[in-house]
Design a protein around this motif. Structure first.
Motif, short mmCIF file in Angstrom:
data_model
loop_
_atom_site.label_atom_id
_atom_site.label_comp_id
_atom_site.label_asym_id
_atom_site.label_seq_id
_atom_site.Cartn_x
_atom_site.Cartn_y
_atom_site.Cartn_z
N SER A 162 0.84 -1.21 0.00
CA SER A 162 0.00 0.00 0.00
C SER A 162 0.87 1.26 0.00
CB SER A 162 -0.91 -0.01 1.23
OG SER A 162 -0.13 -0.13 2.41
N ASP A 163 1.77 1.30 -0.95
CA ASP A 163 2.72 2.40 -1.04
C ASP A 163 2.34 3.28 -2.24
OD1 ASP A 163 4.89 4.04 -1.44
OD2 ASP A 163 6.38 2.48 -1.12
N PRO A 164 2.13 4.59 -2.02
CA PRO A 164 1.77 5.46 -3.15
C PRO A 164 2.75 5.33 -4.32
CG PRO A 164 1.60 6.69 -1.10
CD PRO A 164 2.19 5.34 -0.76
N GLN A 165 4.01 5.01 -4.02
CA GLN A 165 5.01 4.89 -5.08
C GLN A 165 4.69 3.74 -6.04
OE1 GLN A 165 7.32 7.15 -5.49
NE2 GLN A 165 6.87 8.21 -3.58
N GLU A 166 3.82 2.83 -5.63
CA GLU A 166 3.43 1.70 -6.50
C GLU A 166 2.45 2.14 -7.59
OE1 GLU A 166 4.42 -1.47 -6.27
OE2 GLU A 166 4.66 -2.08 -4.18
N SER A 167 1.92 3.36 -7.49
CA SER A 167 0.81 3.78 -8.36
C SER A 167 1.15 3.68 -9.84
CB SER A 167 0.41 5.23 -8.04
OG SER A 167 -0.01 5.35 -6.72
N ARG A 168 2.28 4.23 -10.22
CA ARG A 168 2.65 4.27 -11.63
C ARG A 168 2.81 2.86 -12.21
NH1 ARG A 168 5.41 7.88 -15.27
NH2 ARG A 168 5.20 6.84 -17.27
N GLY A 169 3.53 2.02 -11.45
CA GLY A 169 3.75 0.64 -11.91
C GLY A 169 2.44 -0.13 -11.99
N LEU A 170 1.54 0.14 -11.04
CA LEU A 170 0.23 -0.53 -11.05
C LEU A 170 -0.53 -0.15 -12.32
CD1 LEU A 170 -2.20 -2.03 -9.86
CD2 LEU A 170 -2.74 0.03 -8.54
N ARG A 171 -0.56 1.14 -12.63
CA ARG A 171 -1.30 1.56 -13.83
C ARG A 171 -0.70 0.93 -15.09
NH1 ARG A 171 -0.87 6.60 -11.24
NH2 ARG A 171 0.59 7.41 -12.77
N ASP A 172 0.63 0.88 -15.14
CA ASP A 172 1.28 0.28 -16.31
C ASP A 172 0.91 -1.20 -16.46
OD1 ASP A 172 2.40 2.67 -16.97
OD2 ASP A 172 4.39 2.23 -16.14
N ARG A 173 0.85 -1.91 -15.32
CA ARG A 173 0.52 -3.33 -15.40
C ARG A 173 -0.94 -3.55 -15.78
NH1 ARG A 173 3.07 -5.92 -10.07
NH2 ARG A 173 2.78 -3.81 -9.26
N ILE A 174 -1.82 -2.68 -15.29
CA ILE A 174 -3.24 -2.80 -15.68
C ILE A 174 -3.37 -2.51 -17.19
CG2 ILE A 174 -5.58 -1.88 -15.34
CD1 ILE A 174 -4.61 -3.22 -12.84
N ARG A 175 -2.67 -1.48 -17.64
CA ARG A 175 -2.74 -1.14 -19.08
C ARG A 175 -2.22 -2.29 -19.93
NH1 ARG A 175 -0.60 4.32 -17.48
NH2 ARG A 175 -2.39 5.70 -17.53
#
Lengths: 116, 175
Positions: free
Chosen positions: B48-61
């Motif tokens: 639950s780290d805000p820094q994960e946000s970008r990587g999460l979006r890339d993996r969903i995309r």
């Protein structure tokens, strides 16, 4: 995300680029609130190079908009991509902010507004 | 599990077209015995780290790229997932960066389903009531965006620990 500041015709312009999300919006918030104050209450935020924004970024802009208005100034956004404009529409913020297609229109709009 | 248009037991209705469902029994998102063999799946675990946000979006995309979901629908779903992740970071784990988050992605023939699971504090019904979006206040838009961006958003508050949120986006042909 990167934020760079310049001044055009006496009005500060913040150029924001990259993704504005949960991890980067605190930095944008700091830059916006540093720029806005009683002596400088007009601001253009150029979002041309912003590829993504979430609700934390939107909240940051709403807070800055309220700060500018609180100092009897205004904040104008410009150069939103189609995707960014959709995010503002989804959040029903497209009619809240002054949003301009090009930076010169945003500057002309603010030139007519009161504020430092 | 209730189908579209039906109310699950204990469902609360917010507005005319939106039902937030409280399931009274735990439900399995993927039952291997009945799962459609044409369904593509992926599971992600992150903190639950805000820094994960970008990587999460890339993996969903990356997952959605082969789903057949249109570009706008895909990006809307990415935004819904980001907002759900933000809520987990801020509210379920109160800003702690080491909370566990599991995200299950399923690409069905007619829709994409994404389930976010946390083991933090559960939201109360008042937390899930969408606010008026016209209200000019800085926060409180995340839930509104989740509802706007997903065709269905269902919170399961019946789990022993934590919460799961199921987001569904229908493919164009299925709409």
């Amino acid at each position: 995300m990167k934020v760079e500041q310049r001044t055009v015709k006496g009005i500060p312009v913040l150029d924001v680029s990259g993704d504005v999300d949960l991890s980067t919006s605190p930095d944008l918030r700091r830059r916006l609130l540093e720029t806005l104050g009683p002596a400088s209450s007009r601001l253009v935020v150029n979002l041309e190079d912003v590829s993504y924004m979430d609700s934390s970024g939107l909240a940051t802009l709403v807070e800055a908009f309220q700060s500018a208005r609180g100092h009897h100034g205004n904040l104008a956004l410009c150069c939103l991509s189609q995707r960014l404009r959709r995010i503002f529409e989804l959040a029903r913020l497209d009619s809240v902010f002054p949003i301009h297609e090009v930076e010169s229109d945003a500057l002309a709009f603010l030139a007519e507004e009161p504020g430092g | 599990m209730a189908r579209m248009g039906e109310e699950a037991p204990g469902a609360l209705r917010f507005g005319q077209d939106r039902v937030v469902e409280w399931y009274h029994s735990s439900h399995s998102v993927v039952d291997p015995s009945t799962a459609d063999p044409g369904t593509r799946r992926r599971s992600l675990r992150l903190q639950s780290d805000p820094q994960e946000s970008r990587g999460l979006r890339d993996r969903i995309r990356a997952f959605l790229a082969d789903s057949g979901l249109g570009e706008q629908d895909g990006e809307d779903l990415v935004l819904a997932v980001q907002e759900a992740f933000t809520n987990i970071v801020r509210h379920a784990y109160d800003g702690a960066v080491d909370g566990e988050v599991e995200i299950r992605l399923e690409d069905h023939p007619e829709h994409v389903e994404i389930v976010l699971r946390d083991w933090g504090r559960k939201p109360g019904p008042e937390d899930l009531a969408p606010r008026e979006p016209e209200e000019l206040r800085p926060g409180g838009r995340g839930l509104h965006l989740i509802h706007r961006c997903a065709d269905r958003a269902e919170w399961d508050l019946s789990l022993e620990e934590g919460t799961s949120l199921r987001l569904v986006k229908n493919k164009e042909a299925a709409k």
